[in-house]
Design an enzyme around this catalytic site. Sequence first.
Site, PDB file in Angstrom:
ATOM      1  N   LYS A 115      13.015  -8.539   1.731  1.00 54.50           N
ATOM      2  CA  LYS A 115      11.711  -9.029   1.246  1.00 54.50           C
ATOM      3  C   LYS A 115      11.621 -10.539   1.342  1.00 54.50           C
ATOM      4  CE  LYS A 115       9.868  -5.105  -0.450  1.00 54.50           C
ATOM      5  NZ  LYS A 115       9.011  -4.290  -1.217  1.00 54.50           N
ATOM      6  N   LYS A 197      12.610   2.879   8.356  1.00 56.59           N
ATOM      7  CA  LYS A 197      12.014   3.830   7.395  1.00 56.59           C
ATOM      8  C   LYS A 197      10.484   3.712   7.377  1.00 56.59           C
ATOM      9  CE  LYS A 197      11.516   1.781   2.868  1.00 56.59           C
ATOM     10  NZ  LYS A 197      11.404   1.933   1.476  1.00 56.59           N
ATOM     11  N   LYS A 200       5.163   1.671   3.319  1.00 54.27           N
ATOM     12  CA  LYS A 200       3.752   1.386   3.098  1.00 54.27           C
ATOM     13  C   LYS A 200       3.391  -0.044   3.478  1.00 54.27           C
ATOM     14  CE  LYS A 200       4.419   2.057  -1.857  1.00 54.27           C
ATOM     15  NZ  LYS A 200       5.035   0.959  -2.571  1.00 54.27           N
TER      16      LYS A 200
HETATM   17  P1  ATP Z   1       7.529  -1.057   0.529  1.00 56.29           P
HETATM   18  O1  ATP Z   1       7.402  -0.547   1.923  1.00 56.29           O
HETATM   19  O2  ATP Z   1       6.331  -1.802   0.065  1.00 56.29           O
HETATM   20  O3  ATP Z   1       8.827  -1.721   0.251  1.00 56.29           O
HETATM   21  P2  ATP Z   1       8.129   1.611  -0.203  1.00 56.29           P
HETATM   22  O4  ATP Z   1       7.283   2.418   0.721  1.00 56.29           O
HETATM   23  O5  ATP Z   1       9.562   1.533   0.071  1.00 56.29           O
HETATM   24  O6  ATP Z   1       7.494   0.195  -0.396  1.00 56.29           O
HETATM   25  P3  ATP Z   1       8.434   1.987  -3.055  1.00 56.29           P
HETATM   26  O7  ATP Z   1       7.365   1.853  -4.048  1.00 56.29           O
HETATM   27  O8  ATP Z   1       9.410   0.887  -2.976  1.00 56.29           O
HETATM   28  O9  ATP Z   1       7.837   2.239  -1.623  1.00 56.29           O
HETATM   29  O10 ATP Z   1       9.196   3.356  -3.267  1.00 56.29           O
HETATM   30  C1  ATP Z   1       8.771   4.407  -4.062  1.00 56.29           C
HETATM   31  C2  ATP Z   1       9.739   5.566  -3.907  1.00 56.29           C
HETATM   32  O11 ATP Z   1       9.587   6.159  -2.616  1.00 56.29           O
HETATM   33  C3  ATP Z   1      11.209   5.186  -4.015  1.00 56.29           C
HETATM   34  O12 ATP Z   1      11.917   6.169  -4.744  1.00 56.29           O
HETATM   35  C4  ATP Z   1      11.680   5.160  -2.602  1.00 56.29           C
HETATM   36  O13 ATP Z   1      13.049   5.428  -2.497  1.00 56.29           O
HETATM   37  C5  ATP Z   1      10.844   6.260  -1.975  1.00 56.29           C
HETATM   38  N1  ATP Z   1      10.625   6.037  -0.547  1.00 56.29           N
HETATM   39  C6  ATP Z   1       9.981   4.995   0.007  1.00 56.29           C
HETATM   40  N2  ATP Z   1       9.947   5.106   1.355  1.00 56.29           N
HETATM   41  C7  ATP Z   1      10.589   6.266   1.656  1.00 56.29           C
HETATM   42  C8  ATP Z   1      10.880   6.951   2.874  1.00 56.29           C
HETATM   43  N3  ATP Z   1      10.500   6.465   4.054  1.00 56.29           N
HETATM   44  N4  ATP Z   1      11.542   8.119   2.818  1.00 56.29           N
HETATM   45  C9  ATP Z   1      11.921   8.628   1.629  1.00 56.29           C
HETATM   46  N5  ATP Z   1      11.693   8.032   0.435  1.00 56.29           N
HETATM   47  C10 ATP Z   1      11.028   6.868   0.430  1.00 56.29           C
END
Ligand code: ATP
Length: 334
Positions: A115, A197, A200
């Site tokens: 980040k 991964k 969002k």
């Molecule tokens: P950002 O992309 O903004 O860092 P993020 O998509 O990783 O955000 P978070 O709010 O950080 O989302 O995560 C919410 C939950 O979703 C966490 O438990 C995280 O482990 C899970 N998660 C996020 N992305 C994935 C993914 N691609 N596959 C499986 N689990 C995920």
Amino acid sequence: MINDKKILFSGMQATGNLTLGNYLGALKNWVNLSDEYECFYSVVDMHSITVRQDPATLRKRARALLTLYIAAGLDPKKNCIYYQSHVSGHAELSWILNCFTYMGELNRMTQFKDKSAKHADNINAGLFTYPVLMAADILLYQADVVPVGIDQMQHLELTRDIAIRFNNLYGDVFTVPEAYIGKVGAKIMSLQEPCKKMSKSDENPNGSIYLMDDPDTIIRKCKRAVTDSEACVAYRDEQPGVKNLIDIYSACTGKTPSEVESEFEGKGYGDFKMAVGEAVVSILKPLQDRVKELEADKAYIDSIIKENAEKANYYAAKTLRKVQRKVGFPDRIR
Ligand code: ATP
Ligand code: LTN
């Protein structure tokens, strides 16, 4: 324990549009676990401001996320669904735990490194101590189990280390939590760059399926997903794009990867991608319909927000008072 049940805590940030990765990696497991545990599901809006947010958008997204938790099947009468910012104990415990966390530990966190590279113009102290606030979230409710995607494992390890360190100094104050990683969908990858991964905050919208994407968009994104030239539906690391689509299909249908391989034996990627798209639509369409219904019932959502903030505050205060006493803060005069 609360009501003879073990305690579960988890949370998501109200930043960006939620993706299929968030749903399959986290939210879906939450629903499966919700009967077995006494659950706290937080919209972690305090974590969100570690990255600059537009206030009106953050407020809107936080409410949409809270509604989504309910739409996904979490009963807000049984599960404590609430905004982190409505419980001041998170910030108070976080401060105390900051004093029990080392700079070196926080420096090693890969999410901080990622980040800060992404937001080089705003490497604020909150971004650095983000994992301490996360530890406070979990320890405040004495959680036994924390369902998260694999990317959060490092933060969970740190939470455990902080809890053990504190307990060694002051006696058994905190429950040392365990991570819960789902068997399928723990790491959904980008449809465009299957070694990254699904996220969002990805700039390329075609890499992610958003939970609110309409059916045509979902099918189109699946059809365009990056695969390879091997032309067989096989679950192998050498075919990361296909492997990811199998993971998505498995998570949506409940079939194992080898059942999926057999189902598509001798078939081309076109048929397979279409089936993946349809499987995703069959999961997301009912979710979207439920969100719309709930959004229309403002009074109901408001009552949930109020009741659950009170419930969360009650349990948070219990832990916080205990911790404050342990570290030597003076008793309150009643
Ligand atoms: P950002 O992309 O903004 O860092 P993020 O998509 O990783 O955000 P978070 O709010 O950080 O989302 O995560 C919410 C939950 O979703 C966490 O438990 C995280 O482990 C899970 N998660 C996020 N992305 C994935 C993914 N691609 N596959 C499986 N689990 C995920
Ligand atoms: N850091 C997490 C969100 C989060 C969380 C938590 C998850 C904040 N506090 C407590 C589980 C338990 C993330 O970015 N996914």
